[in-house]
Design a protein around this motif. Structure first.
Motif, mmCIF file in Angstrom:
data_model
loop_
_atom_site.group_PDB
_atom_site.id
_atom_site.type_symbol
_atom_site.label_atom_id
_atom_site.label_comp_id
_atom_site.label_asym_id
_atom_site.label_seq_id
_atom_site.Cartn_x
_atom_site.Cartn_y
_atom_site.Cartn_z
ATOM 1 N N UNK A 2 46.506 51.503 26.110
ATOM 2 C CA UNK A 2 44.959 52.458 25.593
ATOM 3 C C UNK A 2 45.103 53.685 25.498
ATOM 4 N N UNK A 3 44.474 54.605 24.710
ATOM 5 C CA UNK A 3 44.217 56.341 24.676
ATOM 6 C C UNK A 3 42.527 56.086 24.498
ATOM 7 N N UNK A 30 40.383 43.333 25.309
ATOM 8 C CA UNK A 30 40.586 42.400 26.314
ATOM 9 C C UNK A 30 40.372 43.270 27.215
ATOM 10 N N UNK A 31 39.831 44.829 27.267
ATOM 11 C CA UNK A 31 38.862 45.737 28.091
ATOM 12 C C UNK A 31 37.845 44.548 28.953
ATOM 13 N N UNK A 100 41.271 46.446 32.435
ATOM 14 C CA UNK A 100 41.023 45.408 32.381
ATOM 15 C C UNK A 100 41.053 43.335 33.038
ATOM 16 N N UNK A 101 40.978 44.198 34.310
ATOM 17 C CA UNK A 101 40.454 43.081 35.740
ATOM 18 C C UNK A 101 39.372 42.411 35.875
ATOM 19 N N UNK A 102 38.912 41.515 36.927
ATOM 20 C CA UNK A 102 37.472 41.324 36.579
ATOM 21 C C UNK A 102 38.038 41.827 38.303
ATOM 22 N N UNK A 103 37.370 43.349 38.627
ATOM 23 C CA UNK A 103 36.823 43.915 39.665
ATOM 24 C C UNK A 103 35.839 44.654 39.646
ATOM 25 N N UNK A 104 35.163 45.433 40.867
ATOM 26 C CA UNK A 104 33.934 45.639 41.302
ATOM 27 C C UNK A 104 34.238 47.019 40.235
#
Length: 124
Positions: A2-3, A30-31, A100-104
């Motif tokens: 990703x840019x 998928x962001x 790209x992760x399910x984080x805070x």
């Protein structure tokens, strides 16, 4: 890959407004979230705001609540940071980032891609 490309920084006076933009290209489908961080000279990079790419829910740092707004345009793959009532202490390089992760979504370590940054300088 990703840019991320930020724009909109500049030199303004205290009380003025600026709108930063961050355009994303590449693997954006998928962001999970995008965020804004800032880094002043001699200080660590700090969280400013984040927005969920799907729901649009937002979260802002206490230091900018009521003055800054984060928004997005999915069609343009762009996130914005509207900054009002700017103060000299807002002076910093502002970075956008993609998670790209399910984080805070509030820590620099949670973000996977970063832009090059744009300078915001607020004079008193």
């Amino acid at each position: 890959q990703v840019q991320l490309v930020e724009s909109g920084g500049g030199l303004v006076q205290a009380g003025d407004s600026l709108r930063l933009s961050c355009a994303a290209s590449g693997r954006t489908f998928s962001m999970i979230a995008m965020g804004w961080f800032r880094q002043a000279p001699g200080k660590e990079r700090e969280f400013v705001a984040t927005i969920s790419w799907s729901s649009g829910s937002t979260y802002l740092a206490d230091s900018v609540k009521g003055r800054f707004t984060i928004s997005k345009d999915n069609a343009k793959n762009t996130v914005y940071l509207q900054m009002n009532s700017l103060k000299p202490e807002d002076t910093a390089v502002y970075y956008c980032a993609a998670d790209y992760g399910n984080r805070n979504h509030v820590s620099t370590s949670e973000y996977d891609y970063w832009g090059q940054g744009t300078q915001v300088t607020v004079s008193s």
